[in-house]
Motif scaffolding. Structure first.
Motif, short mmCIF file in Angstrom:
data_model
loop_
_atom_site.label_atom_id
_atom_site.label_comp_id
_atom_site.label_asym_id
_atom_site.label_seq_id
_atom_site.Cartn_x
_atom_site.Cartn_y
_atom_site.Cartn_z
N CYS A 20 0.90 -1.09 -0.06
CA CYS A 20 -0.13 0.12 -0.12
C CYS A 20 0.96 1.31 -0.13
O CYS A 20 1.96 1.06 0.59
CB CYS A 20 -0.97 -0.10 1.32
N SER A 21 0.42 2.25 -0.80
CA SER A 21 1.20 3.50 -0.81
C SER A 21 1.01 4.35 0.66
O SER A 21 0.23 3.92 1.35
CB SER A 21 0.97 4.27 -2.23
N ASN A 115 -1.12 3.08 -6.81
CA ASN A 115 -0.03 3.01 -6.05
C ASN A 115 1.20 3.52 -6.61
O ASN A 115 2.25 3.96 -6.45
CB ASN A 115 0.26 1.59 -5.21
#
Length: 278
Positions: A20-21, A115
């Motif tokens: 996950c960014s 992302n």
């Protein structure tokens, strides 16, 4: 159309195991919990529930894409953004036509691509700017923007009883408002927490402050600078409505958010004719 829930659950499981960014990390940098995407836990073959869960994740992808566009992705990576918009539209049609497995695959792929786009965009804007010059708003346009953001932030049904956790519907409102506030960066916020009349006064004041702080926390996660937001607590002292029925208590459990323009900065960008009384 009957859909294999286990298949969809496996797809979503892969979704959340992928990186996950920074947008999806908690403010305290605990990456194990995703704050935007609601975890999909299928307890039965409930077709409607599966559709609603996928719809929510589609909306979260859309909010992520909107945020990247506001940060300049449209100008830095126009082809990628165009493809992302097309993909969002395609997934929307798949959801509408109940093609849930196709939609789940598309949401997963879109999530990972966004992302990657965010990572590339952050690198580019750390080195240079590829945004066109912002157009200056007139005074009336600024007032319209302030009213719009205020209506979004002060919508109802924000918190559950005795809780500072934000309802998913209101969280989407916060993300929508944050996108606008990132554009109109001359606007600051004053967040005041409130409670209903149940419980003792001191506890309600503490709970109200927790609610204000939680709203600030999520707005910062969505991109706002902390110094643009101040928080206050009034507990049960300023209810919207008098009484203690469930409906009244729901309305009184809230934050009230005031938009505070930096008028000195705002007026400096305007011509005299824009705000002169006529």
């Amino acid at each position: 159309m009957y859909v294999n829930s286990i298949t969809i659950s496996m797809i979503i499981w892969i979704f959340f195991c992928s990186g996950c960014s920074s947008l999806f990390n908690l403010a305290n940098n605990k990456p194990e919990k995703n704050i935007l995407f609601k975890s999909l836990k299928y307890e039965s073959d409930d077709f409607l529930k599966e559709t609603n869960e996928l719809q929510l994740n589609w909306e979260m992808n859309k909010l992520h894409l909107d945020m990247l566009i506001q940060k300049g992705a449209k100008w830095c990576f126009p082809a990628i953004v165009t493809q992302a918009v097309i993909t969002q539209d395609r997934i929307a049609h798949e959801l509408k036509d109940s093609l849930l497995i196709d939609a789940a695959n598309g949401i997963l792929i879109q999530h990972n691509r966004l992302n990657q786009l965010e990572s590339r965009l952050n690198y580019v804007i750390s080195k240079t700017s590829c945004q066109p010059p912002l157009q200056q708003d007139t005074f009336n346009q600024k007032i319209t923007v302030i009213k719009k953001i205020s209506n979004i932030l002060n919508s109802d049904n924000q918190f559950a009883h005795d809780s500072s956790e934000i309802n998913p519907k209101y969280m989407r409102k916060l993300a929508e408002a944050a996108n606008l506030l990132l554009i109109h960066n001359y606007l600051n916020l004053s967040i005041t927490g409130h409670s209903d009349s149940t419980g003792n006064k001191k506890y309600n004041e503490q709970l109200s402050m927790m609610r204000a702080t939680q709203v600030k926390r999520y707005l910062c996660i969505f991109g706002l600078e902390p110094e643009r937001i101040i928080t206050h607590s009034l507990g049960e002292s300023v209810p919207l409505f008098k009484g203690n029925s469930p409906e009244i208590n729901l309305a009184n459990r809230r934050v009230s958010i005031e938009i505070i323009p930096d008028w000195k900065d705002a007026f400096s960008m305007l011509k005299k004719d824009d705000y002169e009384l006529k």
